[in-house]
Design a protein around this motif. Structure first.
Motif, short mmCIF file in Angstrom:
data_model
loop_
_atom_site.label_atom_id
_atom_site.label_comp_id
_atom_site.label_asym_id
_atom_site.label_seq_id
_atom_site.Cartn_x
_atom_site.Cartn_y
_atom_site.Cartn_z
N THR A 191 -13.46 12.41 3.37
CA THR A 191 -13.69 11.32 2.41
C THR A 191 -12.37 10.97 1.71
OG1 THR A 191 -15.97 12.04 2.08
CG2 THR A 191 -15.02 10.60 0.38
N ALA A 192 -11.65 12.00 1.30
CA ALA A 192 -10.35 11.79 0.65
C ALA A 192 -9.38 11.10 1.62
CB ALA A 192 -9.77 13.12 0.18
N ALA A 193 -9.39 11.53 2.88
CA ALA A 193 -8.51 10.93 3.88
C ALA A 193 -8.83 9.45 4.06
CB ALA A 193 -8.64 11.66 5.21
N LYS A 194 -10.10 9.11 4.01
CA LYS A 194 -10.51 7.71 4.16
C LYS A 194 -9.93 6.86 3.03
CE LYS A 194 -14.68 5.43 5.83
NZ LYS A 194 -16.12 5.54 6.02
N GLY A 195 -9.94 7.40 1.80
CA GLY A 195 -9.34 6.70 0.67
C GLY A 195 -7.84 6.51 0.85
N LEU A 196 -7.17 7.55 1.31
CA LEU A 196 -5.72 7.45 1.58
C LEU A 196 -5.43 6.44 2.67
CD1 LEU A 196 -4.84 11.25 1.46
CD2 LEU A 196 -4.03 9.51 -0.15
N ASN A 197 -6.26 6.43 3.71
CA ASN A 197 -6.04 5.52 4.83
C ASN A 197 -6.23 4.06 4.45
OD1 ASN A 197 -5.22 7.42 6.73
ND2 ASN A 197 -7.34 7.93 7.25
N ILE A 198 -7.11 3.79 3.50
CA ILE A 198 -7.26 2.42 2.99
C ILE A 198 -5.92 1.95 2.45
CG2 ILE A 198 -8.23 1.02 1.12
CD1 ILE A 198 -10.81 2.61 1.41
N LEU A 199 -5.28 2.81 1.64
CA LEU A 199 -4.00 2.44 1.03
C LEU A 199 -2.89 2.36 2.06
CD1 LEU A 199 -4.21 4.51 -2.28
CD2 LEU A 199 -4.93 2.16 -1.85
N ALA A 200 -2.94 3.19 3.07
CA ALA A 200 -1.94 3.11 4.15
C ALA A 200 -2.12 1.81 4.93
CB ALA A 200 -2.05 4.32 5.07
N ASP A 201 -3.36 1.43 5.19
CA ASP A 201 -3.64 0.18 5.90
C ASP A 201 -3.16 -1.04 5.13
OD1 ASP A 201 -4.79 1.65 7.94
OD2 ASP A 201 -6.87 1.22 7.32
N GLU A 202 -3.11 -0.93 3.81
CA GLU A 202 -2.66 -2.03 2.94
C GLU A 202 -1.17 -1.94 2.63
OE1 GLU A 202 -5.32 -1.63 -0.39
OE2 GLU A 202 -6.96 -2.61 0.68
N ASP A 203 -0.47 -1.03 3.27
CA ASP A 203 0.97 -0.81 3.06
C ASP A 203 1.33 -0.39 1.64
OD1 ASP A 203 1.62 -1.36 5.74
OD2 ASP A 203 1.65 -3.52 5.35
N ILE A 204 0.36 0.22 0.96
CA ILE A 204 0.62 0.79 -0.36
C ILE A 204 1.20 2.19 -0.18
CG2 ILE A 204 -0.51 1.60 -2.48
CD1 ILE A 204 -2.45 -0.83 -2.10
N LEU A 205 0.77 2.86 0.86
CA LEU A 205 1.30 4.17 1.24
C LEU A 205 1.88 4.08 2.64
CD1 LEU A 205 -1.64 6.55 0.17
CD2 LEU A 205 0.38 5.90 -1.16
N TYR A 206 2.82 4.95 2.93
CA TYR A 206 3.34 5.06 4.29
C TYR A 206 3.40 6.53 4.68
CZ TYR A 206 7.89 6.10 2.12
OH TYR A 206 8.91 6.66 1.38
N LYS A 207 3.30 6.77 5.97
CA LYS A 207 3.27 8.14 6.48
C LYS A 207 4.64 8.56 6.96
CE LYS A 207 -1.47 7.60 8.06
NZ LYS A 207 -2.40 7.57 9.18
N LYS A 208 5.00 9.80 6.64
CA LYS A 208 6.17 10.45 7.23
C LYS A 208 5.63 11.59 8.06
CE LYS A 208 9.82 9.66 3.81
NZ LYS A 208 10.80 10.34 2.93
N ARG A 209 5.83 11.49 9.33
CA ARG A 209 5.25 12.46 10.24
C ARG A 209 5.63 13.89 9.84
NH1 ARG A 209 5.06 12.00 16.76
NH2 ARG A 209 3.78 13.85 17.04
N GLY A 210 4.62 14.72 9.69
CA GLY A 210 4.83 16.11 9.34
C GLY A 210 5.04 16.37 7.86
N LEU A 211 5.20 15.31 7.08
CA LEU A 211 5.46 15.47 5.64
C LEU A 211 4.35 14.95 4.74
CD1 LEU A 211 9.24 14.49 5.52
CD2 LEU A 211 8.25 16.78 5.54
N GLY A 212 3.54 14.04 5.24
CA GLY A 212 2.45 13.47 4.44
C GLY A 212 2.65 12.00 4.16
N MET A 213 1.97 11.54 3.13
CA MET A 213 2.04 10.12 2.75
C MET A 213 2.87 9.97 1.49
SD MET A 213 -1.46 8.23 3.55
CE MET A 213 -2.36 8.44 5.07
N PHE A 214 3.53 8.81 1.42
CA PHE A 214 4.40 8.49 0.30
C PHE A 214 4.08 7.10 -0.21
CE2 PHE A 214 6.36 11.88 2.53
CZ PHE A 214 7.12 12.59 1.61
N VAL A 215 4.42 6.83 -1.46
CA VAL A 215 4.18 5.53 -2.07
C VAL A 215 5.24 4.55 -1.59
CG1 VAL A 215 3.97 4.28 -4.25
CG2 VAL A 215 3.14 6.63 -4.09
#
Length: 126
Positions: free
Chosen positions: A50-74
């Motif tokens: 459920t938490a991942a789904k919330g994070l993925n919403i923000l990633a899909d909106e380019d509010i967050l971005y992923k760094k492989r192996g490090l997590g998500m960043f603003v």
């Protein structure tokens, strides 16, 4: 923040909105590491998926971005993106509903504007 399981909004949407507010308040800044799905799950006592789904919403909106192996960043422009999104979605909807209700109650435009100004002044005083 306490999640509202009785809300019509799904928990993952409430998580995404809470994270957006954290970014707007600069509790979490641009290019800073975001909470992981496991941290959010522990914080709110929810399923990590459920938490991942919330994070993925923000990633899909380019509010967050992923760094492989490090997590998500603003993202660098996260605040501006959130402000635009909330203005276009939330405020436009609320104003439309307000105008319709004022029309139904025969409230004049001047009276409605005066009510809005009074509410803003009360809020500014707090």
């Amino acid at each position: 923040m306490i999640l509202n399981p009785d809300s019509s909004k799904p928990i993952y949407v409430q998580i995404a909105e809470w994270l957006e507010t954290q970014i707007l308040n600069e509790s979490i800044k641009s290019n800073e590491k975001m909470y992981s799905q496991y941290q959010l799950a522990e914080m709110f006592n929810i399923n990590p998926a459920t938490a991942a789904k919330g994070l993925n919403i923000l990633a899909d909106e380019d509010i967050l971005y992923k760094k492989r192996g490090l997590g998500m960043f603003v993202s660098e422009n996260a605040q501006a993106t959130i402000v635009t999104k909330r203005k276009n979605n939330t405020l436009v909807k609320l104003v439309s509903e307000l105008v319709l209700e004022a029309k139904n109650l025969n409230v004049s435009e001047d009276e409605l504007i005066s009510m809005i100004k009074s509410a803003k002044e009360r809020d500014d005083d707090e």
